[in-house]
Motif scaffolding. Structure first.
Motif, mmCIF file in Angstrom:
data_model
loop_
_atom_site.group_PDB
_atom_site.id
_atom_site.type_symbol
_atom_site.label_atom_id
_atom_site.label_comp_id
_atom_site.label_asym_id
_atom_site.label_seq_id
_atom_site.Cartn_x
_atom_site.Cartn_y
_atom_site.Cartn_z
ATOM 1 N N LEU A 83 0.804 -1.224 0.021
ATOM 2 C CA LEU A 83 0.018 -0.093 0.175
ATOM 3 C C LEU A 83 1.069 1.349 -0.015
ATOM 4 N N ASN A 137 0.207 6.161 4.244
ATOM 5 C CA ASN A 137 -1.136 6.075 4.926
ATOM 6 C C ASN A 137 -2.061 5.004 4.734
ATOM 7 N N ASP A 138 -1.394 3.867 4.161
ATOM 8 C CA ASP A 138 -2.192 2.526 3.830
ATOM 9 C C ASP A 138 -3.458 2.957 2.822
ATOM 10 N N TRP A 178 -7.322 0.782 -0.358
ATOM 11 C CA TRP A 178 -7.468 -0.463 0.395
ATOM 12 C C TRP A 178 -8.994 -0.494 1.139
ATOM 13 N N ALA A 209 -2.306 -7.712 2.640
ATOM 14 C CA ALA A 209 -1.715 -6.429 2.274
ATOM 15 C C ALA A 209 -0.854 -6.177 3.342
ATOM 16 N N ARG A 210 0.203 -5.508 2.810
ATOM 17 C CA ARG A 210 1.380 -4.670 3.598
ATOM 18 C C ARG A 210 1.549 -3.285 3.476
ATOM 19 N N SER A 211 1.764 -2.719 4.513
ATOM 20 C CA SER A 211 2.067 -1.284 4.449
ATOM 21 C C SER A 211 3.558 -1.148 3.868
ATOM 22 N N SER A 216 -0.572 10.967 9.215
ATOM 23 C CA SER A 216 -1.502 9.692 9.788
ATOM 24 C C SER A 216 -2.663 10.700 10.342
ATOM 25 N N ARG A 251 1.249 3.157 9.065
ATOM 26 C CA ARG A 251 1.870 2.047 8.617
ATOM 27 C C ARG A 251 1.380 0.812 9.305
ATOM 28 N N MET A 280 0.203 -2.228 8.921
ATOM 29 C CA MET A 280 0.590 -3.535 8.452
ATOM 30 C C MET A 280 1.823 -3.615 7.958
ATOM 31 N N ARG A 281 2.802 -2.678 8.620
ATOM 32 C CA ARG A 281 3.970 -2.740 8.036
ATOM 33 C C ARG A 281 4.773 -4.172 8.550
#
Length: 427
Positions: free
Chosen positions: A36, A39-40, A61, A75-77, A259, A407, A409-410
């Motif tokens: 992503l 800020n996703d 997203w 999903a990954r940041s 964010s 982030r 889902m980092r």
């Protein structure tokens, strides 16, 4: 056609961000994966499995999330620290294969290579295997007599499984090459944008093959020397030389969306201080100095009430990479900040760049901070102990509004942070 013993190889990492994530998390192999944006917000990289689901670049997203479980979508940041380090490792490995390496972007590089057609294809396979074995990411290799054709060969290698990820353009039969160029729209050639495509289409040039058969002088007269070089490169005449290092940039920009919106000049002061010192570090790394700094901020385009987009352009007293001078200049934006307004982004841009030391000021006007090497000292401490270890003035504060990127889902920063190193356990 150029000498077959002197060629250009383009090495490109496949789905770079997704491949970097998979390098340390094998459970992601074979699963649809998207990386992503800041800020996703939306998908910026899609694995082949995600593309097969119809997910497009830029898909938000919040629209994908409700169906993620159904699709098995992961999903990954954006993990910029990991991607930057993986890129550096790939480029260092590629440098072992050629004395002339041009890093074109974070995931691709041109190499000057020599050898017979058989030797060149073998080298391409060696490169592909070495990057996979030592770094853990897949690459494709396109080899040709010109940069433009090497780009085309790389694309061919990526989309034709029978090549095994390596394609030497001139080794393919002429009928195959022409059939490929006839299938591809001219907009898909390196350096041709949509606006130019419309003009070319109006002249009856629709495919890459059409462009390769055009008269270079006519193209120069109607477009530019740059477009003429593209035609000549498609015809096999090298016109775009390899560059040892791509640092002749006109500007550097440091900007992020927040964010959480910021509503005070005090919060923005900290942001601008951090960006100014990041700009100082980047300039020093490339032995450059800036003469002009522009600072800006903005509210959301969609907010019904808050509408504020202040900016200020500050001519610097002398070309400089000094973090103190750049920070002071960035703070010139603060009087234009409206207290209570919800700012969702801010940034700085340094322009009029020139090599360090080209203009030494008179002793009366020398900058004491640069004489004491404050900028390089801060950069050295940051490199050794991390970006949050030190900052000048407001950039060193640890309290205040959380304005860093979202982030959530980092993945871990496996290669750059001690407390996030991967752990190997016996089965």
């Amino acid at each position: 056609m150029s000498d077959s013993r002197h060629q250009i190889a383009l090495v490109d990492v496949n789905c770079f961000y997704a491949s970097a994530e998979r390098a340390f998390d094998p459970s992601l192999e074979g699963r649809p994966l998207v990386v992503l944006s800041n800020n996703d917000g939306c998908a910026v990289t899609r694995s082949p499995e995600a593309k097969a689901l119809g997910i497009g670049t830029g898909d938000p997203w919040f629209k994908l999330a409700p169906r993620a479980k159904e699709w098995g979508l992961v999903a990954r940041s954006s993990n910029y620290e990991l991607y930057g380090d993986i890129s550096a490792r790939v480029m260092e490995l590629l440098s072992r294969y050629s004395a002339w390496l041009e890093v074109y972007s974070i995931d691709e590089a041109f190499l000057g290579v020599k050898g017979s057609p058989t030797e060149l294809v073998a080298m391409g396979r060696d490169i592909k295997a070495a990057v996979q074995r030592n770094v853990g990411v897949p690459v494709c290799v396109g080899i040709a007599g010109t940069k433009t054709l090497a780009k085309l060969a790389n694309r061919w290698a990526k989309n034709n499984p029978s090549f095994g990820g390596v394609c030497r353009w001139e080794s393919r039969p002429a009928a195959e090459r022409e059939a490929l160029m006839a299938r591809l729209s001219v907009v898909e050639i390196w350096g041709v944008a949509a606006r130019l495509t419309r003009r070319l289409n109006a002249m009856g040039i629709h495919s890459i093959l059409d462009l390769s058969r055009a008269d270079p002088v006519m193209i120069r007269d109607r477009f530019s020397v740059v477009m003429m070089r593209t035609v000549l490169e498609l015809q096999g005449t090298p016109c775009i030389p390899l560059e040892e290092e791509r640092i002749g940039r006109d500007q550097l920009i440091f900007s992020r969306s927040f964010s959480t919106p910021l509503t005070s000049s005090a919060a923005l002061r900290q942001v601008l201080s951090v960006y100014a010192q990041q700009a100082s570090a980047r300039l020093a790394r490339h032995h450059l100095q800036a003469k002009v700094l522009t600072a800006f901020a903005g509210t959301s385009e969609y907010h019904p009430q808050d509408k504020s987009f202040p900016s200020v352009c500050i001519p610097l007293p002398m070309p400089t990479a000094d973090p103190v001078l750049l920070t002071r200049a960035a703070h010139g934006l603060l009087p234009a900040i409206q207290e209570g307004t919800r700012y969702v982004r801010a940034g700085i841009m340094v322009t009029d760049l020139r090599p360090s030391g080209n203009q030494k000021p008179l002793e009366l006007f020398e900058n004491p901070h640069e004489e004491r090497n404050i900028g390089p000292l801060v950069e050295e401490i940051s490199r050794r102990y991390g970006r949050g270890a030190i900052g000048l003035g407001f950039a060193g504060l640890r309290s205040g509004v959380d304005w860093s990127m979202k982030r959530g889902m980092r993945s871990p920063r496996y290669t750059t942070h001690w407390d996030e190193l991967p752990v190997a356990r016996a089965a």
